[in-house]
Design an enzyme around this catalytic site. Structure first.
Site, PDB file in Angstrom:
ATOM      1  N   SER A  45       0.925  -1.377   0.575  1.00  0.00           N
ATOM      2  CA  SER A  45      -0.152   0.128  -0.283  1.00  0.00           C
ATOM      3  C   SER A  45       0.465   1.210  -0.212  1.00  0.00           C
ATOM      4  O   SER A  45       1.802   1.633  -0.855  1.00  0.00           O
ATOM      5  CB  SER A  45      -0.632   0.026   1.393  1.00  0.00           C
ATOM      6  OG  SER A  45      -1.957   0.876   1.056  1.00  0.00           O
ATOM      7  N   ASP A 159      -5.632  -3.828  -1.589  1.00  0.00           N
ATOM      8  CA  ASP A 159      -4.718  -3.687  -1.602  1.00  0.00           C
ATOM      9  C   ASP A 159      -3.640  -4.745  -0.592  1.00  0.00           C
ATOM     10  O   ASP A 159      -5.057  -5.930   0.131  1.00  0.00           O
ATOM     11  CB  ASP A 159      -5.791  -2.866   0.446  1.00  0.00           C
ATOM     12  CG  ASP A 159      -4.294  -2.189   1.036  1.00  0.00           C
ATOM     13  OD1 ASP A 159      -3.613  -2.368   1.721  1.00  0.00           O
ATOM     14  OD2 ASP A 159      -4.778  -0.663   1.197  1.00  0.00           O
TER      15      ASP A 159
END
Length: 328
Positions: A45, A159
């Site tokens: 991320s 993610d």
């Protein structure tokens, strides 16, 4: 005889955490200031974003840009989507990063780099170690429900924090002397619902005290010869039946004890955070990092990208503390 001083090398694992990821910059700066050479980076991320910019030699440029952001600037970067599988498309912010990376592929970075994403259809971890850096980063930052997932090579990607929040495994065999992990979800500074919970239980205690008093008064008033006492207390048993609080079962009580201030969105976010912390513990137990720099999960909000200065400074401070403690 001359002795060649060995280089102090580290492989760096950068965790996800939205705007808290600015702290990675502070950690990197402190490592460099102490003479450590970063020879490999893996990130999830926001950790992937910072890691890619560092590996491409563009981190200073990004830091300069980030430090100038205002809350209004951040709002302008939020390209909200309608009818999509996420609230934000994240094209605007990634286009800024893409311009800095100038289309360079991951394999052309000056140091080895890995970005982590989650394959939602196959339920597994995906590692980007070559190809378009921008596409890899866009997949890695797709926070469920916040940033829309992407479809790359038939894979629905989101993610990387869903599968590997602080990736150590890609760094095994990187050849560095040490592995340093930066965890952006290392406990909390405060209980975010402490006030609401305290107010709820205070209110419950008052209600239960009032109910107990009323019940006792009604009991006394119904006893033969106690009419005088009942009159002095001002208790009317007919009114008592009207104002009595409903009797809760044990199951109803624990459900009702959850303050209304805690929303479904809060529960979803805390659930994901709990999952990620457990995944990090598993990763650390299998591949033990030599040093962990931990940031509290409530150091700043996920989307508070105008707080670069504070987070970079906090990253430096916590890195200094961790390295001093480890005698690095």
């Amino acid at each position: 005889m001359f002795f060649v001083k060995k280089k102090k090398t580290v492989a760096l694992s950068l965790g996800g955490g939205g705007a808290r990821g600015y702290a990675h910059i502070g950690v990197i700066r402190e490592l460099e200031a102490r003479g450590y050479e970063i020879t490999a980076v893996a990130g999830t991320s926001m950790g992937a974003v910072i890691g890619a910019l560092y590996a491409a030699g563009k981190l200073a440029e990004f830091e300069k840009w980030a430090r100038k952001l205002t809350p209004l600037d951040v709002l302008g970067l939020m390209d909200f989507s309608v009818g999509k599988a996420g609230a934000i498309r994240a094209e605007r912010i990634l286009s800024v990063v893409d311009n800095m990376l100038a289309g360079v592929s991951i394999e052309d970075f000056s140091i080895p780099f890995t970005a982590i994403a989650a394959d939602l259809l196959e339920n597994k971890e995906v590692r980007f170690q070559s190809g378009s850096a921008t596409l890899a980063l866009r997949a890695s930052v797709a926070i469920p429900g916040v940033i829309t997932p992407v479809l790359i090579n038939g894979k629905l990607l989101a993610d990387g924090g869903l599968v590997n929040p602080v990736p150590i495994s890609p760094l095994i065999g990187a050849g560095a002397k040490h592995i340093v992990a930066v965890d952006l979800a290392r406990g909390r500074m405060t209980n975010p619902f402490e006030r609401q919970i305290s107010e709820h239980f205070l209110s419950r205690a008052v209600k239960e005290t009032v109910k107990a008093t009323r019940d006792k008064a009604a009991e006394i008033s119904n006893k033969p010869g106690s009419r005088k006492i009942a009159k002095q207390l001002g208790v009317d048993t007919r009114i008592q039946k009207v104002v009595s609080l409903p009797v809760e079962t044990e199951l109803q009580k624990i459900i009702n004890d959850v303050p209304k201030a805690i929303t479904s969105a809060d529960v979803m976010l805390m659930s994901i955070q709990t999952l990620q912390q457990r995944l990090t513990e598993v990763e650390f137990s299998k591949y033990r990092p030599d040093l962990v720099v931990g940031l509290p999960i409530d150091a700043c909000g996920v989307l508070e990208f105008h707080k670069a200065k504070q987070m970079i400074r906090l990253g430096e401070k916590l890195a200094t503390q961790a390295m001093d403690l480890a005698d690095w």
